[in-house]
Design an enzyme around this catalytic site. Structure first.
Site, short mmCIF file in Angstrom:
data_model
loop_
_atom_site.label_atom_id
_atom_site.label_comp_id
_atom_site.label_asym_id
_atom_site.label_seq_id
_atom_site.Cartn_x
_atom_site.Cartn_y
_atom_site.Cartn_z
CB THR A 51 -4.40 -8.45 7.75
OG1 THR A 51 -5.73 -8.53 8.13
CG2 THR A 51 -4.06 -6.97 7.60
CD GLU A 85 -2.32 -10.00 15.86
OE1 GLU A 85 -3.28 -10.73 16.21
OE2 GLU A 85 -2.47 -8.90 15.28
CB SER A 116 -5.71 -4.76 19.03
OG SER A 116 -6.38 -5.77 18.30
#
Lengths: 395, 395
Positions: B187, B266, B395
């Site tokens: 992404t 992340e 999320s």
């Protein structure tokens, strides 16, 4: 026709074997870390090992025996995998058996190890530990505890298989897992004992066949260890056998153990079946199902109980298998979460899907609408405990 | 010969383009979530997209244009990926551009989206947002913020490339990442603008070539998104070009962005280069290096700063590539942690290896001693924050 009857206890149900375990002083809490399984007479043994190229010394030691060898002794240890130890690691096993052989009659003894990679065995401590064995004990609990590592519960299971003619045989197993449980299986040791009068060729065939939908269909973290071992030994004491019944019992016992491994995956709180059907063929279904069971985004969404089916679709799309959004249908148990006519999850269906995800175990199924291929893989969530266990220094 | 000079700011360095961003009201904190990049005249555009089979609507919309089409407008949005929305999702894009086209001269406009999968775009809100654009602005910061999602820092970079004849061109990019960063990329949205007088055929060739050792060599969590996009547009305003120099600058800019994506993965706290050399061939080296960068056990050991090289060896062994423990050598930066003559990590080497692992970035290299194959993949650790971010509801 046959009946499968679940039995209490584990290996105690199988005549012809002795087994036990002791503390040799490797586990800081003083629990068992050294065990044995032995038979009155040398027996046939079949085995399936890890696909890892760096097979551990005990596996290489096993593979040096002639095909179709018989054995009467398996030595089990935890805390040290005896992996990446080269020729020296194999010699260590021979030296240990040379010492044990002074007191016990050994025929082609086997060793099976689990633990940290890259350290030589402490031969003296192991040999000293074996002198504490009660070689006539039949204590399944003491044996399985000797191979447990990060396992949080004991894994053993036994069945009696009653045949149409009134005869019956028994099959039992002990197993250890937790962490590194993966397709092409895992830091997993599983020993299946039986008294069935099964031919050696059937042992090999059925053991090799049963892993595809059991140990090779489950995943905790996608890693494959150097030591994975599934072994089948038979005393043939029951004198009876039926191939179809044995195959069924073996499949049940290995699938049950495999699901227990997932349930006990490090930090796992849920067991999820990922079914992919309608794939181009079974292999493509397997690739898709295993991609789901290994996806970090899927595993964390499961932990968070978030019916974010976009992560399911994205993982299927990224897996490389034939698929099309026009024919894709996704269910969480019996709740439809996506098809082309319902691209958005409305509040009602979202609440239902969320309720499914709050359960301890459920099924996520993806129908691809392409062909007849089908496979079910099993996985677990990934939460904080997994990170804690595996980030601890030298866990 | 050429010089690469790092420039301040981002897209502002490229003449011929306008760009900006506004809040259309999608991000709860009121930050920008809608942006644009446009050019005075229609310009050549090259693009590389996700390998995910479920390509998002904006990518399908792009691919409907004729080959070698020119464009003068890119609309950017975050919070909604417009993925798994079928034909309706593509029509939504056309409807948005039909509205914008009433006020702006659009030639083959492109949309690029990031966010949640499975929801239709809120067309009204987007169209209302675009009316707030200052179409003559040149604000790189406002533009990049419009595509940031879980990114914790802004990713933009610009170089001036000075050629031997005294002429120079500029190249700049903005990028968003975080999570789902993976081989076969992620992404990830990255827009590279240049004023180099580069032929369209070189744009296509160099853009396709640069991803292998940059975006396709990095991994945060092994997942590949439905929306990944790398785009290159040129205004040709500098009037100059050199292929070798442009290739070098593009490789530097994409590798730098890729490493920033890993750094900002992340919950990531460390960036590790996984070099596999001495493999049978480059492809096998790539498989091995990417297996390391994706292994949960390796990622958690890196988080825990544990020089448990057994997990490195086990992952290489499980990756299916040709390898042998007799010739395997493992280094953490310049600290030897394993070769066949040093199977056990003594206290001194362990302390040194631990010190390497305490750094923010370092290299783990595996020499297989089989052939000449070589590849470097980049990955990060996996800690509690990754789980926290990804287990949060939607999320």
């Amino acid at each position: 026709m046959f009946n499968l009857i679940s039995l209490k206890n584990g290996l105690e149900n199988i005549e012809g074997f002795k087994f036990g375990g002791v503390s040799a002083g490797f586990k800081p809490n003083g629990d068992n870390d050294l065990g044995f399984i032995r038979s009155d007479e040398p027996v046939d043994v079949s085995a399936v090992f890890t696909s890892n190229k760096f097979k551990a010394a005990p596996i290489r030691h096993f593979l040096r025996y002639e095909p179709n060898f018989k054995t009467n002794f398996i030595l089990l240890n935890s805390k040290n995998a005896n992996a990446m130890t080269g020729e020296a690691g194999i010699n260590d096993i021979d030296e240990i058996f040379a010492q044990i052989g002074k007191n016990v009659n050994l025929t082609n003894p086997i060793m099976s190890s689990t633990g940290v990679i890259g350290y030589r065995l402490n031969k003296e401590k192991i040999i000293a530990g074996t002198s504490k064995f009660d070689l006539n004990s039949r204590d399944s609990d003491a044996t399985v505890r000797a191979i447990m590592t990060t396992d949080s519960f004991k894994k053993e299971l036994a069945f009696r298989v009653e045949l149409e003619d009134g005869s019956s045989f028994n099959i039992a197993c002990i197993c250890k897992g937790a962490g590194m449980i993966n397709p092409a299986f895992a830091t997993m040791l599983c020993f299946v004992l039986t008294d069935a009068n099964i031919p050696k060729s059937d042992m090999d065939e059925l053991l090799a066949g049963c892993v595809k939908h059991s140990f090779n269909a489950v995943s905790v973290d996608g890693d494959t260890s150097t030591n994975d071992t599934l072994m089948l030994l038979t005393s043939r004491k029951s004198g009876t056998y039926n191939k179809e019944a044995f195959k069924f019992a073996l499949e049940q016992i290995t699938l049950n153990m495999a699901l227990n491994l997932v349930k006990d995956g490090e930090g796992s709180t849920k067991v999820v079946a990922f079914e992919v059907n309608g794939a181009l063929n079974d292999l493509e279904a397997e690739v898709g199902a295993k991609a789901l069971s290994n996806s970090l985004l899927v595993k964390t969404a499961i932990f968070g109980e978030d019916p974010n089916w976009g992560r399911i679709a994205s993982t299927i799309g990224a897996s490389g298998i034939e698929c099309c959004d026009k024919s894709l249908v996704i269910y969480y148990d019996d709740v439809l979460v996506f098809d082309k006519d319902h691209p958005e999850l409305d509040e009602q269906r979202e609440a239902k899907a969320h309720a499914v995800m709050q359960k301890d175990s459920y099924k996520i199924s993806c129908s691809l609408g392409i062909g007849d291929g089908k496979f079910t893989a099993y996985g677990c969530d990934l939460g904080h405990t997994y990170v804690k266990i595996n980030a601890d220094y030298r866990s």
